[in-house]
Design an enzyme around this catalytic site. Structure first.
Site, short mmCIF file in Angstrom:
data_model
loop_
_atom_site.label_atom_id
_atom_site.label_comp_id
_atom_site.label_asym_id
_atom_site.label_seq_id
_atom_site.Cartn_x
_atom_site.Cartn_y
_atom_site.Cartn_z
NE ARG A 101 -1.32 1.30 -9.08
CZ ARG A 101 -2.16 1.45 -8.06
NH1 ARG A 101 -3.46 1.21 -8.20
NH2 ARG A 101 -1.72 1.88 -6.88
CD GLU A 119 1.52 8.81 -3.47
OE1 GLU A 119 0.40 9.05 -3.00
OE2 GLU A 119 2.01 7.68 -3.53
CG ASP A 136 -6.81 5.52 0.08
OD1 ASP A 136 -7.43 4.93 -0.82
OD2 ASP A 136 -5.60 5.36 0.26
#
Ligand SMILES: *[C@@H]1O[C@H](CO)[C@@H](O)[C@H](O)[C@H]1NC(C)=O
Ligand SMILES: *[C@@H]1O[C@H](CO)[C@@H](O)[C@H](O)[C@H]1NC(C)=O
Ligand SMILES: *[C@@H]1O[C@H](CO)[C@@H](O)[C@H](O)[C@H]1NC(C)=O
Length: 323
Positions: free
Chosen positions: A128, A149, A234
């Site tokens: 996605r 993950e 991140d």
């Protein structure tokens, strides 16, 4: 590149000087996966997304009111990033699974509405959209990720991509073999990029005239003697001095790195572990907003929005997209 042992000593030295740094939890709903913070100067608001609620929500922390508004959007169950659209006050581009979608929201009501699909990336059903931003010219830079993950069963599968889009040339696949396309930021004629599962930060030459990226190289890695820490990189932003601020998922901290020297300059501890992204904002652009997630059984603070003040630096507001 510099070793982590060396970095720890640098950290002790620099943190001795960070007296004025304060971290505060802001009034905000608890997100399952808060992400994609974008500071909007005109409305003095921080827009962000809760990607993984039963339905995704778009959120707006109103700085003046010290209050967060949230909305779901009819027929848009997944939203992964939010980019305000140039010359509009109530239209945003959000990331769906494959399509970047235009939605409309007044910033206050509990419902937004779907307007249209803008462009669509490769349909790989394990993947996605993920993080995305615009450069100063309003071009889109963003990528996809698989749903697993880094330590999941597909560790060796990197079939996500990184894309650019501009309204004159359309969509272009800029990089293949990506695991989890994540943090991105510009510093002058350089672009910095994180694929979370490679545990490093990459630098590219950035051509502001045509938007092209070239000469990929690694400027920082978390890998040491073949081992990686429990956390991953991140979201990311940069300040006016050209330093990078990086959220660490499962790391309880934001890291500040000088990309020129590869030095870890500081670490800012947070009361939540799943730190997902960062963006500068506030009237003087000197507040670092931090989003977080609350998966599993995390501490009570997890999933809320935080602000870090006293950093003695500034960043830039988010760029809107030219659609
Ligand atoms: C924002 O709201 C929180 C929670 O009510 C409060 O603790 C904080 O002092 C407020 N901040 C400002 C700047 O008003
Ligand atoms: C991408 O990887 C997933 C996980 O292994 C696999 O199921 C899927 O077929 C791959 N898709 C493509 C287009 O390579
Ligand atoms: C926004 O408005 C300005 C001024 O009218 C115009 O020059 C610009 O092209 C517009 N941008 C877009 C993306 O339509």
């Amino acid at each position: 590149m510099i070793s982590l042992h060396h970095n720890i000593w640098l950290l002790i030295i620099c943190c001795a000087f960070s007296f004025g740094v304060e971290i505060e939890q802001l009034p905000s709903p608890r997100s399952l996966c808060g992400e994609g913070p974008h500071w909007d100067q005109a409305t003095q608001s921080l827009y962000y997304i809760d990607i993984e609620g039963p339905e995704a929500t778009i959120l707006r922390y109103d700085y003046g009111e010290n209050k967060t508004y949230a909305a779901t959007v009819e027929n848009v169950p997944l939203m992964t990033f939010v980019l305000p659209i140039e010359n509009s006050t109530d239209e945003f581009l959000v990331g769906g699974q494959y399509a970047a979608k235009v939605i409309r929201w007044d910033g206050k009501s509990a419902k937004g509405e779907f307007v249209r699909d803008a462009f669509e990336v490769d349909k790989i059903d394990t993947n996605r959209f993920n993080d995305a931003k615009c450069d100063a010219a309003g071009r889109f830079y963003g990528g996809t990720m698989r749903y697993r993950e880094c330590n999941g069963p597909f560790t060796d599968v990197a079939n996500a991509s990184f894309y650019t889009f501009d309204r004159d040339h359309g969509l272009k696949q800029s990089k293949q073999n990506v695991f989890i396309s994540n943090g991105l930021t510009w510093v002058g004629d350089k672009f910095y990029y994180i694929d979370s599962c490679t545990h490093d930060i990459k630098e590219y030459d950035y051509n502001s005239v045509n938007g092209e990226l070239s000469n990929e190289r690694i400027i920082f890695t978390l890998r040491e003697n073949g081992k990686v820490p429990e956390y991953i990189f991140d979201g990311m932003t940069s300040d006016v001095d050209g330093n990078l601020f990086i959220a660490t998922y499962d790391g309880y901290k934001v890291m500040k790195i000088n990309p020129k020297s590869g030095e870890l300059l500081a670490e800012y501890k947070l009361p939540a572990g799943q730190i997902t992204s960062v963006a500068f904002g506030g009237p003087n652009l000197d507040i670092l907003f931090v989003t977080s997630a609350s998966k599993g059984s995390p501490p009570a603070e997890a999933g809320h929005l935080f602000k870090i003040t006293g950093l003695e630096t500034k960043g830039k507001a988010g760029n809107k997209i030219k659609l």
